[in-house]
Design a protein around this motif. Structure first.
Motif, PDB file in Angstrom:
ATOM      1  N   MET A   1       0.843  -1.177   0.000  1.00 33.36           N
ATOM      2  CA  MET A   1       0.000   0.000   0.000  1.00 33.36           C
ATOM      3  C   MET A   1       0.888   1.240   0.000  1.00 33.36           C
ATOM      4  SD  MET A   1      -3.052   0.981   2.639  1.00 33.36           S
ATOM      5  CE  MET A   1      -2.173   1.362   4.135  1.00 33.36           C
ATOM      6  N   PRO A   2       0.709   2.154  -0.964  1.00 33.23           N
ATOM      7  CA  PRO A   2       1.539   3.351  -1.008  1.00 33.23           C
ATOM      8  C   PRO A   2       1.232   4.272   0.172  1.00 33.23           C
ATOM      9  CG  PRO A   2      -0.182   3.439  -2.687  1.00 33.23           C
ATOM     10  CD  PRO A   2      -0.257   2.095  -2.044  1.00 33.23           C
ATOM     11  N   ILE A   3       2.264   4.932   0.656  1.00 30.18           N
ATOM     12  CA  ILE A   3       2.101   5.845   1.777  1.00 30.18           C
ATOM     13  C   ILE A   3       1.625   7.192   1.264  1.00 30.18           C
ATOM     14  CG2 ILE A   3       3.305   7.094   3.601  1.00 30.18           C
ATOM     15  CD1 ILE A   3       5.134   4.695   3.894  1.00 30.18           C
ATOM     16  N   SER A   4       0.538   7.657   1.835  1.00 32.08           N
ATOM     17  CA  SER A   4      -0.008   8.964   1.493  1.00 32.08           C
ATOM     18  C   SER A   4       0.733  10.024   2.284  1.00 32.08           C
ATOM     19  CB  SER A   4      -1.502   8.997   1.853  1.00 32.08           C
ATOM     20  OG  SER A   4      -1.964  10.318   1.893  1.00 32.08           O
ATOM     21  N   ARG A   5       0.913  11.178   1.710  1.00 35.26           N
ATOM     22  CA  ARG A   5       1.514  12.286   2.441  1.00 35.26           C
ATOM     23  C   ARG A   5       0.461  13.346   2.720  1.00 35.26           C
ATOM     24  NH1 ARG A   5       4.863   9.513   4.865  1.00 35.26           N
ATOM     25  NH2 ARG A   5       3.881  10.889   6.270  1.00 35.26           N
ATOM     26  N   ASP A   6      -0.786  12.910   2.728  1.00 29.84           N
ATOM     27  CA  ASP A   6      -1.869  13.826   3.052  1.00 29.84           C
ATOM     28  C   ASP A   6      -1.709  14.335   4.473  1.00 29.84           C
ATOM     29  OD1 ASP A   6      -3.019  13.524   0.577  1.00 29.84           O
ATOM     30  OD2 ASP A   6      -4.568  12.127   1.240  1.00 29.84           O
ATOM     31  N   ALA A   7      -2.156  15.558   4.701  1.00 31.53           N
ATOM     32  CA  ALA A   7      -2.123  16.150   6.029  1.00 31.53           C
ATOM     33  C   ALA A   7      -3.309  15.615   6.835  1.00 31.53           C
ATOM     34  CB  ALA A   7      -2.185  17.661   5.930  1.00 31.53           C
ATOM     35  N   GLU A 105     -11.214  25.477  12.626  1.00 26.63           N
ATOM     36  CA  GLU A 105     -10.047  26.351  12.477  1.00 26.63           C
ATOM     37  C   GLU A 105      -8.912  25.676  11.724  1.00 26.63           C
ATOM     38  OE1 GLU A 105     -10.451  29.364  16.296  1.00 26.63           O
ATOM     39  OE2 GLU A 105      -9.032  27.699  16.428  1.00 26.63           O
ATOM     40  N   LEU A 106      -8.760  24.381  11.873  1.00 32.05           N
ATOM     41  CA  LEU A 106      -7.674  23.651  11.211  1.00 32.05           C
ATOM     42  C   LEU A 106      -8.057  23.171   9.814  1.00 32.05           C
ATOM     43  CD1 LEU A 106      -4.788  22.924  12.040  1.00 32.05           C
ATOM     44  CD2 LEU A 106      -5.647  20.708  12.807  1.00 32.05           C
ATOM     45  N   SER A 107      -9.312  23.307   9.444  1.00 29.40           N
ATOM     46  CA  SER A 107      -9.819  22.714   8.202  1.00 29.40           C
ATOM     47  C   SER A 107      -9.083  23.164   6.942  1.00 29.40           C
ATOM     48  CB  SER A 107     -11.322  22.962   8.062  1.00 29.40           C
ATOM     49  OG  SER A 107     -11.594  24.335   7.880  1.00 29.40           O
ATOM     50  N   ALA A 108      -8.565  24.359   6.909  1.00 28.63           N
ATOM     51  CA  ALA A 108      -7.858  24.846   5.713  1.00 28.63           C
ATOM     52  C   ALA A 108      -6.484  24.186   5.541  1.00 28.63           C
ATOM     53  CB  ALA A 108      -7.695  26.357   5.780  1.00 28.63           C
ATOM     54  N   HIS A 109      -6.024  23.460   6.559  1.00 27.73           N
ATOM     55  CA  HIS A 109      -4.663  22.921   6.529  1.00 27.73           C
ATOM     56  C   HIS A 109      -4.594  21.402   6.478  1.00 27.73           C
ATOM     57  CE1 HIS A 109      -3.449  26.978   7.486  1.00 27.73           C
ATOM     58  NE2 HIS A 109      -4.350  26.979   8.454  1.00 27.73           N
ATOM     59  N   ILE A 110      -5.747  20.729   6.442  1.00 25.37           N
ATOM     60  CA  ILE A 110      -5.727  19.266   6.466  1.00 25.37           C
ATOM     61  C   ILE A 110      -6.492  18.670   5.289  1.00 25.37           C
ATOM     62  CG2 ILE A 110      -5.412  19.084   8.965  1.00 25.37           C
ATOM     63  CD1 ILE A 110      -8.415  18.503   9.237  1.00 25.37           C
ATOM     64  N   ASP A 111      -6.118  17.451   4.954  1.00 21.35           N
ATOM     65  CA  ASP A 111      -6.814  16.679   3.925  1.00 21.35           C
ATOM     66  C   ASP A 111      -7.745  15.644   4.545  1.00 21.35           C
ATOM     67  OD1 ASP A 111      -5.303  17.769   1.606  1.00 21.35           O
ATOM     68  OD2 ASP A 111      -3.612  16.785   2.625  1.00 21.35           O
ATOM     69  N   GLU A 112      -7.377  15.203   5.751  1.00 19.23           N
ATOM     70  CA  GLU A 112      -8.179  14.181   6.423  1.00 19.23           C
ATOM     71  C   GLU A 112      -8.273  14.478   7.906  1.00 19.23           C
ATOM     72  OE1 GLU A 112      -8.492   9.342   7.129  1.00 19.23           O
ATOM     73  OE2 GLU A 112      -6.738  10.150   6.109  1.00 19.23           O
ATOM     74  N   MET A 113      -9.481  14.287   8.414  1.00 20.25           N
ATOM     75  CA  MET A 113      -9.757  14.403   9.846  1.00 20.25           C
ATOM     76  C   MET A 113     -10.094  13.003  10.338  1.00 20.25           C
ATOM     77  SD  MET A 113     -13.055  16.288  11.500  1.00 20.25           S
ATOM     78  CE  MET A 113     -13.343  16.295  13.262  1.00 20.25           C
TER      79      MET A 113
END
Length: 182
Positions: A1-7, A105-113
């Motif tokens: 499985m490839p490693i994602s670099r998503d925030a 507040e953090l939503s603009a900086h992440i891809d996944e919660m």
């Protein structure tokens, strides 16, 4: 499985995670929990939310001190005392507003919660994050009767992670456990 670099950001409802792990019969190793999600992407923040009593010797005090020094952003507030309809003194406390505000507040900086909670009240937060293009993973369990996670929260999530499935990777290893026989 490839490693994602998503925030990725973790939002842990401490009471809910404790209930889930206890019901499943294991203790969370919070260092291993961080490692698990660091391996899935770039972990920007790991929040841990809990209410605290005034008792300085409470086991939760030791946990939140450890978390605070080991990579977690700990958010606390004191419990509130009240008297119920039958005259009994009760304690109450909820961290839902704090968790929701921090997520927005953090939503603009992440891809996944990753939301560690089973509380159906978080469904509206999950919808709001998804409208912002954020994938939301709800981490809880459906392996108990009754299920700990609210059905509406599980269905709203982009994905659902049953903690039973990653138990061996996030549970505390006992020094006294007997080795398995071959």
């Amino acid at each position: 499985m490839p490693i994602s670099r998503d925030a990725i950001a973790l939002f842990i409802d401490g009471a809910s995670l404790h209930l889930t792990s206890t019901t499943l019969g294991f203790d969370i190793d919070y260092k291993r929990l961080l490692s698990e999600f660091q391996s899935r992407g770039t972990l920007l923040r790991a929040f841990y939310y809990t209410v605290v009593t005034q008792d300085e010797s409470s086991p939760i005090r030791q946990l939140i001190d450890w978390l605070d020094y080991n990579g977690y952003t700990v958010v606390t507030k004191p419990t509130k005392d009240f008297v119920d309809a039958s005259g009994r003194r009760r304690l109450k406390g909820s961290m839902a507003v704090e968790l929701t505000v921090d997520a927005m507040e953090l939503s603009a900086h992440i891809d996944e919660m990753v939301l560690f909670s089973g509380d159906g009240d978080f469904r509206y937060l999950v919808q709001a994050m998804q409208r912002r293009g954020i994938r939301v993973t709800v981490a809880s369990t459906i392996s108990t009767q009754p299920s700990i996670v609210a059905d509406e929260l599980r269905r709203q999530a982009t994905s659902f992670l049953d903690l039973r499935e990653i138990r061996t990777r996030i549970s505390r290893v006992s020094l006294y456990a007997k080795p398995a026989r071959a």
